[in-house]
Design an enzyme around this catalytic site. Structure first.
Site, short mmCIF file in Angstrom:
data_model
loop_
_atom_site.label_atom_id
_atom_site.label_comp_id
_atom_site.label_asym_id
_atom_site.label_seq_id
_atom_site.Cartn_x
_atom_site.Cartn_y
_atom_site.Cartn_z
N ASP A 27 0.82 -1.22 0.00
CA ASP A 27 0.00 0.00 0.00
C ASP A 27 0.84 1.26 0.00
OD1 ASP A 27 -2.47 -1.21 0.01
OD2 ASP A 27 -2.67 -1.21 2.18
N ASP B 13 -7.21 1.93 11.86
CA ASP B 13 -6.01 2.76 11.86
C ASP B 13 -6.24 4.15 11.27
OD1 ASP B 13 -4.47 0.93 13.18
OD2 ASP B 13 -3.73 -0.03 11.35
N ARG C 28 0.02 3.19 16.87
CA ARG C 28 -0.42 4.24 15.95
C ARG C 28 -0.19 5.67 16.47
NH1 ARG C 28 0.76 0.35 13.04
NH2 ARG C 28 -0.77 -0.47 11.60
N SER D 134 -2.76 -9.98 5.32
CA SER D 134 -2.34 -8.65 5.71
C SER D 134 -1.84 -8.76 7.15
CB SER D 134 -3.53 -7.69 5.61
OG SER D 134 -3.25 -6.55 6.39
N1 ARG Z 1 -7.82 -5.02 14.41
C1 ARG Z 1 -6.60 -4.59 14.93
C2 ARG Z 1 -6.62 -3.13 15.26
O1 ARG Z 1 -7.41 -2.44 14.75
C3 ARG Z 1 -5.41 -4.98 14.10
C4 ARG Z 1 -5.32 -4.43 12.71
C5 ARG Z 1 -4.10 -5.03 12.10
N2 ARG Z 1 -3.87 -4.75 10.74
C6 ARG Z 1 -3.52 -5.67 9.84
N3 ARG Z 1 -3.17 -5.27 8.67
N4 ARG Z 1 -3.48 -6.94 10.07
O2 ARG Z 1 -5.86 -2.63 16.01
#
Ligand code: ARG
Length: 396
Positions: A8, A117, A88, A167
């Protein structure tokens, strides 16, 4: 631009240069994702980045983000240890620092419009740098994964085999795995999604006992050996992972309302939190234990939902930090084929008194007080029930 080196954000470097006719400065933050930072730098420059920053933020991540999460027993919806969420606001903070130093006018992240995110980045970035424009081109460009891969190929952007399958997002606090086969919530995750843990079936046939020592709510030693935060988390990850501890399969409510199926691998977290919760129960009064559960769940909700920089989180941190002053002591746990069992604990601040709690009649606990206590404790409950019985008997 926050740059991970993945598909990405690689496409994003090219896209932003073309679409906005902008110069791009990329920044990769090391929170323990185990990716090759040098590689990311080379790739970013090859794709036209004017300048690239590699920032090792692991130590800061452990002390300023993971430690507060331990103190708050942070598990979103009782299961997810925030291994992605916590990183984050730290990444956003570093982006703002670099942007200010470089005089950048925009802040770019590569989140899609479906996940959590985007919420965390948009809110943290715009709160810390209100004068800068926050851009999330992936949310707007509407490319499918296939179209992205084609765009990448046409623009000389390398696409890894792994990127096609799942991912993955990782930090020292854990791995998150999504997409592909995992999207069917009824499918058992295949073995190849896991990297830090052995399956329970293949874990050793003999249990292992691990002792964790806490000082004021944070872990400081493992099996008697004092360790720095990163080393400690790594050591517990290693031991727990070997025993098949740390696999989480979660139906999760995202901030934007979607339900998603997420796989996590967080061996150290589960062991450390289990120990921490146990120690709190040893040293806190009942009132503190029960009240803190509410504070913890509010803290977790904010940290998950992108509100790390909301003042309420600071308020809760103040409470939580105060609550940890007595959380010092040792917890012994047994790890065996995917299970964690606390088997012992001790603390100089323990409120557990063996002499009071035992069944010996001659303790200083005077049982005769209980009778009067129960009389008053149940007063209103008895009144309600006798009133109800009275009304029922009066019904025609
Ligand atoms: N659901 C989790 C969160 O929002 C993890 C997201 C992880 N991203 C990924 N690309 N696997 O914090």
């Amino acid at each position: 631009m926050a740059y991970s080196g993945g598909l990405d954000t690689s496409v994003l470097i090219k896209y932003v240069q073309e679409k906005y006719d902008a110069q791009v400065i990329t920044i990769t933050i090391d929170v323990g994702q185990g990716e090759d930072l040098k590689g990311a730098e080379e790739k970013a420059k090859k794709l036209g980045a004017l300048k690239h920053y590699n920032i090792d933020a692991k130590e800061e991540f452990a002390k300023e983000y993971i430690f507060p999460a331990i103190k708050a027993n942070a598990l979103y919806e009782g299961k997810y240890p925030l291994s992605t969420s916590l990183s984050r606001p730290l990444i956003a903070k570093k982006m703002v620092e670099v942007a200010e130093k470089e005089g950048a006018t925009g802040l770019v992240h590569g989140c899609t419009g479906r996940g959590n995110d985007q919420v965390r980045f948009d809110i943290t970035l715009s709160a810390l740098a209100p004068e800068k424009k926050v851009l999330a081109p992936v949310r707007e460009w509407g490319l499918t994964r296939e179209e992205e891969i084609t765009y990448a190929k046409n623009n000389g952007i390398p696409v890894s085999e792994n990127a096609k399958k799942y991912s993955i997002d990782a930090s020292i606090w854990g791995r998150a795995i999504e997409c592909g086969l995992l999207e069917d919530a009824n499918n058992e995750p295949p073995e190849d999604v896991y990297e830090w843990t052995t399956s329970a079936e293949n874990a050793p046939n003999t249990p292992e006992i691990i002792t964790i020592r806490f000082e004021q709510g944070v872990p400081v030693s493992v099996n008697g050996k004092v360790m720095a935060p990163l080393e400690l988390i790594g050591a517990v990850n290693e031991i727990a992972g070997k025993h098949g501890v740390g696999r989480i399969d979660h139906i999760e409510d995202r901030i934007i309302g979607l339900k998603s199926r997420e796989i996590y691998e967080c061996p150290a977290v589960l062991v450390i939190l289990e120990a921490h919760k146990d120690l709190e129960k040893l040293v806190m009064t009942r009132h503190q234990v029960l009240f803190k559960q509410q504070i913890d769940s509010q803290w977790v909700y904010l940290a998950y939902s992108g509100l790390w920089v909301d003042p309420l989180k600071d308020d809760l941190d103040a409470y939580i930090n105060r609550s940890q002053e007595n959380v010092t002591g040792e917890v012994k746990l047994k790890l065996y084929k995917g299970s964690i069992q606390v088997i012992g604990r001790n603390s100089p601040n323990s409120l557990y008194d063996k002499n009071l709690a035992n069944y010996n009649i001659k303790t200083s606990f005077d049982q005769s007080y209980s009778k009067g206590f129960i009389e008053l404790w149940g007063l209103q409950t008895r009144m309600y029930n006798s009133l109800k019985a009275c009304k029922t008997s009066q019904k025609p």
